[in-house]
Design an enzyme around this catalytic site. Structure first.
Site, PDB file in Angstrom:
ATOM      1  N   GLU A   1       0.861  -1.180   0.000  1.00 51.70           N
ATOM      2  CA  GLU A   1       0.000   0.000   0.000  1.00 51.70           C
ATOM      3  C   GLU A   1       0.899   1.231   0.000  1.00 51.70           C
ATOM      4  O   GLU A   1       1.604   1.492   0.967  1.00 51.70           O
ATOM      5  CB  GLU A   1      -0.909   0.027   1.228  1.00 51.70           C
ATOM      6  CG  GLU A   1      -1.758   1.294   1.320  1.00 51.70           C
ATOM      7  CD  GLU A   1      -2.446   1.479   2.652  1.00 51.70           C
ATOM      8  OE1 GLU A   1      -2.659   2.643   3.053  1.00 51.70           O
ATOM      9  OE2 GLU A   1      -2.769   0.465   3.323  1.00 51.70           O
TER      10      GLU A   1
ATOM     11  N   ARG B   1       1.326  10.426   0.683  1.00 52.08           N
ATOM     12  CA  ARG B   1       1.841  11.350   1.695  1.00 52.08           C
ATOM     13  C   ARG B   1       3.062  12.114   1.215  1.00 52.08           C
ATOM     14  O   ARG B   1       3.662  12.858   1.983  1.00 52.08           O
ATOM     15  CB  ARG B   1       2.179  10.585   2.987  1.00 52.08           C
ATOM     16  CG  ARG B   1       0.963   9.931   3.630  1.00 52.08           C
ATOM     17  CD  ARG B   1       1.306   9.315   4.960  1.00 52.08           C
ATOM     18  NE  ARG B   1       0.150   8.636   5.542  1.00 52.08           N
ATOM     19  CZ  ARG B   1       0.144   8.064   6.740  1.00 52.08           C
ATOM     20  NH1 ARG B   1       1.230   8.108   7.486  1.00 52.08           N
ATOM     21  NH2 ARG B   1      -0.937   7.466   7.192  1.00 52.08           N
TER      22      ARG B   1
ATOM     23  N   LYS C   1     -10.948  -0.800   6.715  1.00 51.91           N
ATOM     24  CA  LYS C   1      -9.747  -0.490   7.477  1.00 51.91           C
ATOM     25  C   LYS C   1     -10.166   0.014   8.858  1.00 51.91           C
ATOM     26  O   LYS C   1     -11.087   0.836   8.961  1.00 51.91           O
ATOM     27  CB  LYS C   1      -8.943   0.579   6.745  1.00 51.91           C
ATOM     28  CG  LYS C   1      -7.752   1.132   7.520  1.00 51.91           C
ATOM     29  CD  LYS C   1      -6.994   2.133   6.668  1.00 51.91           C
ATOM     30  CE  LYS C   1      -5.857   2.778   7.435  1.00 51.91           C
ATOM     31  NZ  LYS C   1      -5.007   3.618   6.563  1.00 51.91           N
TER      32      LYS C   1
END
Length: 211
Positions: free
Chosen positions: A41, A45, A129
């Site tokens: 993943e 960012r 999640k």
């Protein structure tokens, strides 16, 4: 790889990575695969995260490629264009949830409360999640949240470590965990591909027999 199943069925541990330099993307993905973890993943960012995603999609087809830290509908569109095979968000506003539901790939919207779980269920989503797992209450809290909704499969992320990942995986409904320790940002910057491969192999040993 062409993801034909849920990302939660690919590996019990999903490496969550921050890539500053797109040149590191392909060797990182190959190191994880070499260590026996064929999923990644990439978080949005850093300014060039999507370039890293595109590089992995083009050159490491054997890894299941996810994009995380999605915050907007635009993020969803850009991640899919770059080659994402599954999508992950830390939470889900109504607009973001709408975009995730419309995506033609598996999605893991972030939740932290029973109400958020029910909102996702209303949209037909049963794989979620759980974030931030540690600050939200850890395995005991997640077990309580999941009790009334046994149809939901969770991937806790945020505060999951090699020391507690087995505790999370023992919670009913937890199918996989996400963690940054497999490929820390500093190790990626140092191009420690052998160390990352070894960490991936060690994780495979940790999760053996769990579930």
């Amino acid at each position: 790889m062409t993801l034909t199943t849920s990302p939660l069925d690919v590996s019990a541990v999903i490496p969550v990575v921050v890539i500053d330099d797109p040149a590191h993307a392909v060797p990182l993905a190959r190191a994880l695969v070499a260590g026996g973890v064929s999923i990644i993943e990439v978080t949005l960012r850093t300014p060039r995260a999507l370039d890293a995603v595109a590089a992995i999609a083009a050159e490491v087809p054997e890894i299941a490629l996810g994009v995380g830290s999605l915050l907007t509908a635009s993020d969803v569109d850009q991640a899919l264009t770059a080659g994402a095979e599954f999508l992950v968000s830390p939470g889900a506003s109504p607009a973001l949830l709408e975009s995730l539901v419309a995506a033609a790939v598996p999605v893991l919207p972030g939740v932290a409360t029973v109400s958020e779980v029910l909102t996702a269920l209303d949209r037909g989503l049963t794989e979620l999640k759980f974030f931030p797992a540690g600050p939200a209450g850890g395995p005991a809290y997640l077990a309580a949240v999941g009790g009334p909704v046994p149809q939901v499969r969770f991937c806790p992320t945020g505060g999951v470590t090699p020391d507690n990942l087995r505790d999370y995986l023992a919670v009913p409904g937890v199918a996989a965990v996400g963690g940054t320790w497999l490929a820390p940002r500093a190790s990626i910057a140092a191009e420690d591909w052998a160390g990352i491969a070894a960490q991936a192999a060690a994780v495979r040993g940790l999760i053996s027999g769990v579930g």
